[in-house]
Design an enzyme around this catalytic site. Structure first.
Site, mmCIF file in Angstrom:
data_model
loop_
_atom_site.group_PDB
_atom_site.id
_atom_site.type_symbol
_atom_site.label_atom_id
_atom_site.label_comp_id
_atom_site.label_asym_id
_atom_site.label_seq_id
_atom_site.Cartn_x
_atom_site.Cartn_y
_atom_site.Cartn_z
ATOM 1 C CB SER A 113 -111.049 -13.495 -5.131
ATOM 2 O OG SER A 113 -109.686 -14.174 -5.184
ATOM 3 C CG HIS A 114 -110.147 -14.464 -0.524
ATOM 4 N ND1 HIS A 114 -109.666 -13.967 -1.602
ATOM 5 C CD2 HIS A 114 -109.967 -14.241 0.750
ATOM 6 C CE1 HIS A 114 -109.871 -12.452 -1.117
ATOM 7 N NE2 HIS A 114 -109.728 -12.673 0.283
ATOM 8 C CG ASP A 277 -108.680 -18.275 -4.945
ATOM 9 O OD1 ASP A 277 -108.336 -18.600 -6.393
ATOM 10 O OD2 ASP A 277 -108.895 -16.742 -5.012
ATOM 11 C CG ASP A 279 -111.171 -15.722 -8.465
ATOM 12 O OD1 ASP A 279 -110.080 -16.140 -7.516
ATOM 13 O OD2 ASP A 279 -109.891 -14.462 -9.178
ATOM 14 C CG ASP A 281 -107.200 -15.350 -8.037
ATOM 15 O OD1 ASP A 281 -107.521 -15.642 -7.118
ATOM 16 O OD2 ASP A 281 -106.699 -13.631 -8.587
ATOM 17 N NE ARG A 282 -106.593 -14.446 -2.485
ATOM 18 C CZ ARG A 282 -106.681 -13.641 -1.524
ATOM 19 N NH1 ARG A 282 -106.689 -14.222 -0.262
ATOM 20 N NH2 ARG A 282 -106.597 -12.593 -1.395
ATOM 21 C CE LYS A 376 -104.031 -13.461 -6.111
ATOM 22 N NZ LYS A 376 -104.376 -12.468 -6.145
HETATM 23 C C1 G16 Z 1 -106.913 -10.064 -3.998
HETATM 24 C C2 G16 Z 1 -105.241 -9.047 -5.515
HETATM 25 C C3 G16 Z 1 -104.283 -9.010 -4.399
HETATM 26 C C4 G16 Z 1 -104.277 -8.602 -3.254
HETATM 27 C C5 G16 Z 1 -105.703 -9.384 -2.164
HETATM 28 C C6 G16 Z 1 -105.961 -9.282 -1.254
HETATM 29 O O1 G16 Z 1 -106.769 -10.478 -4.619
HETATM 30 O O2 G16 Z 1 -105.769 -9.400 -6.171
HETATM 31 O O3 G16 Z 1 -103.553 -8.474 -5.478
HETATM 32 O O4 G16 Z 1 -103.097 -9.366 -2.719
HETATM 33 O O5 G16 Z 1 -106.703 -9.200 -2.913
HETATM 34 O O6 G16 Z 1 -105.828 -7.942 -0.898
HETATM 35 P P1 G16 Z 1 -106.322 -7.092 0.713
HETATM 36 O O7 G16 Z 1 -104.849 -7.132 1.091
HETATM 37 O O8 G16 Z 1 -106.773 -5.743 0.484
HETATM 38 O O9 G16 Z 1 -107.431 -7.456 0.789
HETATM 39 P P2 G16 Z 1 -108.194 -11.654 -4.819
HETATM 40 O O10 G16 Z 1 -107.124 -13.026 -4.538
HETATM 41 O O11 G16 Z 1 -109.011 -11.310 -3.534
HETATM 42 O O12 G16 Z 1 -108.469 -11.538 -6.008
#
Ligand code: G16
Length: 543
Positions: A113-114, A277, A279, A281-282, A376
């Site tokens: 992801s990010h 981000d 991937d 989704d953000r 998302k």
């Molecule tokens: C993931 C999850 C999200 C979550 C985010 C932050 O996002 O899919 O539901 O809100 O991590 O999680 P944490 O607070 O545990 O770091 P992504 O975009 O990283 O896949």
């Protein structure tokens, strides 16, 4: 081509976090590490022989190597077909779209992801089920349990598959179909939004800037904004995906999306800015010199949903993660629809969407989406805003301020302390729990504690219970402080403090969030003894 059965030893650290297994690339490169986890997935999901799988990732460093391993293991484990994005690429929402559209048994998505990429960066892998959404906790726990006892995996002895051209090849008895990673997703977007209205908006001089942060959305944004909506090519910046995201941190927030922030807060700024981000989704939404918090974005989208063709019939319900502000709850109340509060993690929304209980979902962590897929969706959120702007013909700031005037403002901020020693971070959480007995009724200036707890969620669809999802301190006026340890980091612990104060008085709506939340910030630091316990005097990131 023969199937080889390889002996292996279990690793003890393959517990999926908030969103799949995320580790340093160097960890995934250890002999058998990736293979063990993939076999643990296959052993846990009970796919029927000949099943179809979707496969793709955000293109970060190690994506290509991992795709080849997974293809050969899928062939050796009896899958009949794999749909893989060209070059091994699929954004996370596009993967969800492909799983749903072609009704595959599920999919494997490669992304951290990010989190930063590159040889010293992060990598990740997760399984999504046939509804297109991240596997539920029951499944991820089964995968983890399997990873602790695994002693062999199966892989086809075969040369690598060519992935750079659309077409089909055979890998043993399994068909590998290389698909266009963009078109199915772009078609889905076109079916939901009024592209003609957005095209007119852009043709009329409304200027946008989209920052793909050298991550996966570059080609998607070019297809949608430039090709289908007629935006000038220069409106999509950092559009070329790179394996290390150009050395950047592909997290669309005010700190890391600095190119976009400079453009939107500079002279002659565009009317609208957005970023996505690693991937895809953000999302982050900006107006001219104006930041829309993700919590407000969800609320504005919900309040304006019927302006958008795909949502004309209305919204069945809204779900938000617990730390997300209650701005959307106020809209739900006005619309007389239910609003669900779930733990952090998109996987908790899947059951609610499948059961038709909610249409829109959102998280403070820059995630917004709907039941069009089960992830998302960054570009979806951007298009939703553009569609609203095309109909309302008002600046972003005007729309948000009018929203606050009607519903009140849930002033919101998150302070992250990254890379903490895990013990010290857990010490903060334990200390807070030790204070639970004496907190209710305690007064801190104008705030009185109504209750505090460690958030627990019972899924209304399958009855499963998820405990220990974050410490909530809720005050009598509805203001809140939430403490949570992140489940996505790969280095030490990240402690997040979420702060929210409700402000009904319009004459206070112009205040900067940090100023408006100053008292709550002081209370949070005092109660948690955080600075002393983790030896930090300021957060790493404020959003
Ligand atoms: C993931 C999850 C999200 C979550 C985010 C932050 O996002 O899919 O539901 O809100 O991590 O999680 P944490 O607070 O545990 O770091 P992504 O975009 O990283 O896949």
């Amino acid at each position: 081509m023969s199937v080889r059965t390889i002996s292996t030893q279990p690793f003890t650290d393959q517990k999926p976090g908030t969103s799949g297994l995320r580790k340093k690339v160097t960890v995934f490169q250890k002999p058998h590490y990736l293979e063990n986890f993939v076999q643990s997935i296959f052993d846990s999901i009970a796919a029927p022989g000949g099943a179809t799988l979707a496969l793709g990732g955000d293109g970060r460093y190690y994506n290509r190597e991992a795709i080849q391993v997974i293809l050969k293991m899928a062939a050796a484990n009896g899958f009949g077909k794999v749909l893989v994005g060209r070059g091994g690429i699929l954004s996370t929402p596009a993967a969800s779209c492909v799983i749903r559209k072609y009704q595959t048994f599920g999919g494997i998505i490669l992304s951290a992801s990010h989190n930063p990429g590159g040889p010293d960066g992060d990598f990740g892998i997760k399984f999504n089920s046939s509804n297109g959404g991240p596997a539920t906790e029951t499944v991820t726990e089964a995968i983890f349990a399997r990873s602790k006892v695994i002693n062999e995996y199966r892989i086809l002895d075969a040369p690598d598959v060519a992935l750079d051209e659309i077409g089909e090849t055979m890998l043993g008895a399994m068909r590998v179909q290389v698909i266009d990673p963009v078109s199915d997703y772009a078609d889905l977007m076109e079916s939901l939004f009024d592209f003609a209205a957005i095209r007119n908006l852009l043709a009329g001089g409304f200027r946008i800037k989209f920052d793909a942060m050298h991550a996966v959305t570059g080609p998607y944004a070019q297809e949608i904004f430039v090709k289908r909506l007629g935006a000038p090519a220069g409106d999509v910046i950092n559009a070329v995906p790179l394996e290390d995201f150009g050395g950047g941190h592909p997290d669309p927030n005010l700190t890391y999306a600095h190119d976009l922030v400079e453009a939107l807060y500079g002279d002659n700024a565009p009317d609208f800015g957005a970023a996505s981000d690693g991937d895809g989704d953000r999302n982050m939404i900006l107006g001219r010199k104006f930041f829309v918090t993700p919590s407000d974005s969800l609320a504005v989208i919900a309040a304006n949903a019927t302006l958008v063709p795909g949502y004309r019939k209305g919204v069945a319900g809204i779900a938000r993660s617990m730390p997300t502000s209650a701005a959307a709850d106020r809209v739900a109340q006005t619309l007389n629809i239910p609003c669900y509060e779930t733990p952090t993690g998109w996987k908790f929304f899947g059951n609610l969407m499948d059961a038709g209980k909610v249409t829109l979902c959102g998280e403070e962590s820059f995630g917004t989406g709907s039941d069009h897929v089960r992830e998302k969706d960054g570009l979806w959120a951007v298009l939703f805003w553009l569609n609203i702007l095309a109909v309302r013909k008002q600046p972003v700031e005007t729309i948000v301020r009018a929203h606050w005037a009607k519903y009140g403002r849930n002033v919101y901020s998150r302070h992250d302390y990254e890379g903490l020693p895990a013990e010290a971070a857990q010490g903060v959480m334990k200390h807070l729990k030790d204070c639970f007995a004496e907190l209710p009724g305690a007064k801190f200036g104008k705030y009185t504690v109504r209750f505090c707890d460690d958030f627990s969620y019972t899924d209304p669809v399958d009855g499963s219970v998820s405990k220990g999802q974050g410490i909530r301190i809720i005050f009598t006026d509805g203001s809140r402080i939430v403490f949570r340890l992140s489940g996505t980091g790969t280095e030490g612990a990240t402690l997040r403090i979420y702060l929210e104060a409700y402000e009904a008085d319009t004459s206070h709506h112009h205040l900067d969030a940090q100023m408006a939340l100053a008292d709550l910030i002081r209370i949070a630091l005092g109660l948690s003894e955080l600075e002393l316990r983790v030896m930090r005097n300021k957060p790493t990131v404020i959003t």
